[in-house]
Design an enzyme around this catalytic site. Structure first.
Site, PDB file in Angstrom:
ATOM      1  N   GLY A 123     -67.336  -8.047 -34.037  1.00  0.00           N
ATOM      2  CA  GLY A 123     -67.374  -7.595 -32.648  1.00  0.00           C
ATOM      3  C   GLY A 123     -68.786  -7.380 -32.159  1.00  0.00           C
ATOM      4  CG  ASP A 124     -71.257  -4.119 -33.553  1.00  0.00           C
ATOM      5  OD1 ASP A 124     -71.143  -3.607 -32.423  1.00  0.00           O
ATOM      6  OD2 ASP A 124     -71.058  -3.493 -34.601  1.00  0.00           O
ATOM      7  CB  SER A 125     -71.993 -10.630 -34.820  1.00  0.00           C
ATOM      8  OG  SER A 125     -72.489  -9.860 -35.896  1.00  0.00           O
TER       9      SER A 125
END
Length: 397
Positions: free
Chosen positions: A168-170
């Protein structure tokens, strides 16, 4: 060779992964990325990672590669003034604080744009800068759930699973970098900067294929299906004689016929139960069992060689050791060794994608905390040694 983004200066004020990975992507292709970190502590990513060598994070050298570290206490008036001075010399400011944080520090976009009308402000958050959820704390895992990804990962009879990486962050960082490049391109026409608003849940949702119209139009809810793609067969992980699994994707009619030939069962391609894509999908479990029973009698290496020779898409399920040993990875320099002052030659994944004329490059691994203070505050901003010493004494840098 001039790097693609060598004329772009980025100020990175994010922490952990969502903002810093955006900075990593831009830095990989030559952007000068000046990372501002808390004096004495730095980005928590300096301590993250399950395994440490010599007490050091093995994640930090990757996510902070190609960046210059300058310390700056953003919660102080003097630190905020340093940011304003840096903004005057920058093209992009990347941050991933909770919405409203920059505004409380007097670093809202309206203020920054008056200093530098060409500035791109790239903001990465859980829910975006607007909407009822914007003030909430939003980590990657929550965005993965809200974006629909967590629900479809895992086995049907178990609770939703995690992807195994901070996807998700990436994804939010990748879309942030993509948006930043689009904004820089638009600036060439307009001369004006803008805000790039990348929300984790929206970046995840953008990857969810036809999930939303499937439900809205057809009333179909995708469910967890483990290793298979429903109604697409054979396409699964299958056991081998060695005890390891391989992936085979032979769901197209012509490819399935080639698989049947390798199996020594050409008649299966004419069997009404398997002759067409629809028939194979309807008999997926039965066909997977048949293919799996055959692969279980075959040594892994010989099986893969036969499948590749026949033009059947197949591959091993790689660990890090497999990646490092693979000749194709080596030939394409997909993993490169980067010098590190304490860890020696540190292997890490190379910049992607590959550009023929202006490829990405890893110039150095993640820097020491404040390593570039003199360069940033002295050379770039022109502060004297006495001024820098005073800022350090006051805990600003």
């Amino acid at each position: 060779m001039v790097a693609a983004l060598s004329d772009i200066r980025v100020i990175e004020m994010g922490t952990l992964l969502a903002g810093p990975f955006c900075g990593q992507l831009l830095g990989d292709f030559g952007a000068e990325v000046i990372k501002l970190e808390d004096p004495g502590k730095g980005d928590p990513m300096r301590q993250w990672g399950r395994e440490k060598a010599h007490g050091q994070s093995l994640w930090w050298p990757v996510v902070a590669r190609n960046k210059k570290s300058a310390t700056c206490n953003l919660r102080t008036t003097a630190g905020q003034e340093l940011v304003r001075k840096l903004v005057a010399e920058a093209d992009v400011l990347v941050e991933n604080f909770r919405p409203g944080t920059l505004e409380r520090w007097g670093l809202d976009y309206e203020t920054l744009q008056k200093i530098n009308p060409r500035l791109i402000l790239t903001r990465v958050t859980g829910y975006g800068q607007t909407g009822p959820y914007a003030p909430r704390a939003g980590f990657g895992a929550i965005g993965e759930a809200m974006g629909g990804l967590r629900y479809v990962i895992g086995e049907a009879d178990r609770a939703p699973a995690r992807a195994g990486i901070s996807i998700g962050d990436s994804l939010a960082a990748t879309y942030a970098a993509y948006g930043t490049l689009a904004a820089l391109h638009a600036r060439e026409r307009t001369g004006q900067g803008q805000v790039v608003d990348s929300a984790i849940y929206e970046a995840v949702m953008a990857m969810m294929e036809s999930l939303i119209p499937e439900w809205a139009v057809a009333g179909y809810q995708r469910e967890r299906t483990g290793a298979i793609l429903p109604n697409v067969a054979p396409s699964n992980a299958y056991p081998t004689l060695d005890g390891s699994d391989i992936l085979i994707a032979a769901n197209q009619d012509t490819v399935f016929r080639r698989l049947c030939d390798v199996m020594g069962r050409p008649e299966l391609a004419q069997d009404p139960r398997y002759a067409t894509h629809g028939a194979r999908g309807a008999n997926q479990a039965e066909l997977d069992a048949l293919v799996g029973a055959w692969t279980a009698t075959q040594p892994n290496a010989e099986l893969l060689a036969a499948l590749h020779a026949a033009g059947v898409p197949a591959g091993g399920i790689y660990t890090a050791a497999d990646i490092l040993a693979d000749p194709h990875v080596k030939e394409r320099d997909a993993v490169v060794a980067v010098p590190h002052p304490e860890l020696g030659e540190l292997p890490m994944q190379a910049p992607a994608p590959k550009l023929s004329a202006t490829p990405g490059e890893i110039r150095w691994a993640g820097p020491a905390l404040g390593q570039h203070n003199d360069e940033v505050y002295g050379t770039l901003l022109g502060l004297s040694a006495d001024e820098r010493a005073a800022l350090a004494s006051d805990g600003v840098i």
